[in-house]
Write a protein that holds these residues in place. Structure first.
Motif, PDB file in Angstrom:
ATOM      1  N   SER A 201      -7.493   0.852  -5.602  1.00 47.20           N
ATOM      2  CA  SER A 201      -8.902   1.133  -5.319  1.00 47.20           C
ATOM      3  C   SER A 201      -9.131   1.370  -3.832  1.00 47.20           C
ATOM      4  CB  SER A 201      -9.767  -0.027  -5.810  1.00 47.20           C
ATOM      5  OG  SER A 201     -11.121   0.177  -5.488  1.00 47.20           O
ATOM      6  N   ASP A 202      -8.464   0.578  -3.000  1.00 53.27           N
ATOM      7  CA  ASP A 202      -8.623   0.718  -1.553  1.00 53.27           C
ATOM      8  C   ASP A 202      -8.105   2.074  -1.079  1.00 53.27           C
ATOM      9  OD1 ASP A 202      -9.341   0.021   1.000  1.00 53.27           O
ATOM     10  OD2 ASP A 202      -7.584  -1.222   1.371  1.00 53.27           O
TER      11      ASP A 202
ATOM     12  N   SER B 228      -1.302  -3.736  -8.103  1.00 50.08           N
ATOM     13  CA  SER B 228      -2.620  -4.278  -7.775  1.00 50.08           C
ATOM     14  C   SER B 228      -3.687  -3.197  -7.913  1.00 50.08           C
ATOM     15  CB  SER B 228      -2.627  -4.831  -6.344  1.00 50.08           C
ATOM     16  OG  SER B 228      -3.938  -5.152  -5.925  1.00 50.08           O
ATOM     17  N   ARG B 229      -4.680  -3.476  -8.746  1.00 51.92           N
ATOM     18  CA  ARG B 229      -5.790  -2.541  -8.884  1.00 51.92           C
ATOM     19  C   ARG B 229      -6.595  -2.453  -7.591  1.00 51.92           C
ATOM     20  NH1 ARG B 229      -8.455  -3.756 -14.880  1.00 51.92           N
ATOM     21  NH2 ARG B 229      -6.621  -3.157 -16.119  1.00 51.92           N
ATOM     22  N   SER B 230      -6.698  -3.567  -6.876  1.00 55.24           N
ATOM     23  CA  SER B 230      -7.488  -3.571  -5.642  1.00 55.24           C
ATOM     24  C   SER B 230      -6.834  -2.691  -4.577  1.00 55.24           C
ATOM     25  CB  SER B 230      -7.659  -5.000  -5.114  1.00 55.24           C
ATOM     26  OG  SER B 230      -6.413  -5.569  -4.755  1.00 55.24           O
TER      27      SER B 230
ATOM     28  N   CYS C 124       0.835  -1.214   0.000  1.00 54.95           N
ATOM     29  CA  CYS C 124       0.000   0.000   0.000  1.00 54.95           C
ATOM     30  C   CYS C 124       0.864   1.256   0.000  1.00 54.95           C
ATOM     31  CB  CYS C 124      -0.908   0.017   1.229  1.00 54.95           C
ATOM     32  SG  CYS C 124      -2.444  -0.888   1.039  1.00 54.95           S
TER      33      CYS C 124
ATOM     34  N   SER D 155     -10.445   4.826  -2.579  1.00 58.93           N
ATOM     35  CA  SER D 155     -11.831   4.821  -2.089  1.00 58.93           C
ATOM     36  C   SER D 155     -11.996   5.759  -0.902  1.00 58.93           C
ATOM     37  CB  SER D 155     -12.250   3.401  -1.687  1.00 58.93           C
ATOM     38  OG  SER D 155     -11.517   2.956  -0.559  1.00 58.93           O
TER      39      SER D 155
END
Length: 477
Positions: free
Chosen positions: A251-252, A246-248, A108, A255
């Motif tokens: 996105s996290d 990582s797209r997730s 992250c 968001s």
């Protein structure tokens, strides 16, 4: 990736739990106090710089002060973008720390810095090229040239504005408030020293104020990069080995980061709207009064904002660990803590409104602003006590990863309540310039109460969810 190739040759990142992480995952009351203290000191000093900057600019005349006021909303957008993405990083990393996912926290952190680089590439050129046109659009009129001279230098350093605020968010995520404080304090002190030298000593005028800001942020960037890439003693690690696109993960982060950034955009939009209303009912002097007065207000709410940054971290870690009961404790304690500070600030600014106003009207060119500045500060005494309700409730939603909810609450507080009340009081009711001030107060009252009630209902829902999870585990056993 080549961007990490040099740093991968240095010593390995720390793999053990740091003191900050231990504090973050412990008692939420102690964590909020421990994390808030250094941030309050650092952010007060940063806001002191903003006030000192205004004091030096006052010496250039009311036109220069108004010019800074017209560019301030855009600067707030950049600061908000960096702080917002930083809040997204804080939330995403803290939740992974709470879930004991060290590799996920590292990934992250790397994604967040890459986002900072990409954003700076996108925003810098358009803001520099169209600074004067933007100032005219904001109603700067004859002060547009001065506003552009200030804005072009400021926006040329967009990378530093974005990077440092995002990096601060990463450090806060792992509970490292002291190191964040050190970087912020050093940058602010350097800025305070540079302002008079650049503005008057080198005769750069209003552009000198912008240069002081950018140089100090560049210095902070160097220090942060040393900690992250060379010393490598932070909990999160930055290297090619820990980075997995990582797209997730993006996105996290976004968001929470995008809604949090838009929240600052809404506040900037509110400033623009209020400036336009002030020009309609008064003159550009009213904008100068508002610009100076709101710097004082911004300084007054700094401790509450600092508490909010700790709430995001503490709530994020508690949510990641599924310790939902800690979220209620953190929310309740932070609001009581913030309310005590807000009431103190309200009383102090009410008592010292006149001396504070005199500081911003010492020059012959700005002496006529003194009565209005004092009156504005007096009205804002009713604003402070309601700030913790809305701001800290929004921080709770950011911590659990519900950025859109935080955004909605800020939207209601700023554009729906504050802007509408300001317009109604100033024009239909006919209160003029002071109507705008009272509209800000009314908007904060309504928005703060809405945020508090919404947050309490959400926490109750989480606690019920936690009880159900425990029963399921017990039934499965």
């Amino acid at each position: 990736m080549k961007i990490f190739s040099f740093f991968d040759q240095k010593k390995a990142c720390s793999t053990g739990e740091t003191q900050g992480v231990t504090i973050l995952t412990g008692d939420p009351k102690k964590a909020i106090i421990s994390l808030s203290g250094p941030m309050i000191i650092a952010m007060l000093l940063m806001s002191s710089y903003n006030i000192v900057n205004a004091i030096w600019v006052v010496g250039l005349g009311s036109d220069a002060l108004a010019a800074v006021g017209f560019m301030t909303p855009l600067y707030m957008v950049l600061m908000g973008l960096g702080t917002g993405i930083g809040a997204g990083a804080t939330s995403a990393i803290a939740r992974r720390i709470g879930a004991n996912d060290h590799n996920g926290a590292n990934n992250c952190a790397v994604h967040t810095l890459l986002i900072a680089l990409i954003l700076s590439v996108i925003v810098t050129l358009p803001l520099v090229i169209f600074a004067e046109q933007i100032a005219l659009l904001f109603g700067a009129g004859e002060t547009a040239g001065l506003a552009a001279a200030y804005g072009q230098v400021l926006f040329a350093g967009s990378f530093f504005i974005l990077f440092v605020n995002i990096a601060y968010g990463i450090l806060r995520a792992e509970g490292d408030a002291r190191r964040t404080m050190h970087a912020m304090v050093a940058a602010s002190l350097l800025n305070i020293i540079l302002d008079p030298i650049l503005i008057y000593g080198l005769r750069l005028g209003i552009a000198g104020a912008a240069w002081g800001t950018i140089i100090s942020l560049a210095a902070a960037t160097i220090v942060l990069c040393y900690w992250f890439f060379i010393k490598k003693d932070t909990y999160v690690c930055f290297s090619r080995q820990v980075f997995i696109p990582s797209r997730s993960v993006v996105s996290d982060i976004l968001s929470v980061g995008i809604p949090a950034s838009v929240e600052y955009l809404l506040m900037s939009a509110l400033n623009i709207i209020l400036n336009l209303i002030l020009v309609m009912v008064a003159t550009t002097d009213a904008v100068a009064v508002f610009s100076v007065g709101f710097r004082v207000v911004s300084f007054g709410i700094v401790p509450i904002v600092a508490i909010g940054t700790s709430v995001v971290s503490v709530v994020g870690a508690a949510y990641g660990a599924r310790h939902y009961e800690k979220i209620r404790v953190a929310h309740t304690f932070s609001i009581m803590f913030g309310l005590a500070i807000a009431l103190s600030v309200s009383i102090l600014t009410g008592i010292f409104a006149s001396p504070i106003a005199s500081v911003f009207s010492y020059s012959q060119q700005s002496a006529h602003l003194y009565p209005a500045i004092a009156a504005f500060i007096g009205v804002m005494c009713f604003f402070y006590p309601f700030v913790p309700l809305g701001l800290l409730s929004s921080s709770l939603f950011q911590g659990v990863g519900k950025g859109p909810t935080s955004l909605f609450l800020t939207f209601m507080r700023s554009l729906v309540f504050a802007a509408v009340f300001a317009y109604l009081f100033a024009i239909p009711i006919g209160m003029g310039e002071q109507g705008v001030w009272w509209g800000i107060v009314a908007g904060e009252v309504a928005g703060g109460l809405l945020g508090f009630v919404w947050a309490r209902l959400y926490v109750s829902k989480l606690e019920l969810q936690g009880v159900c999870e425990v029963r399921k585990r017990e039934a499965g056993a």
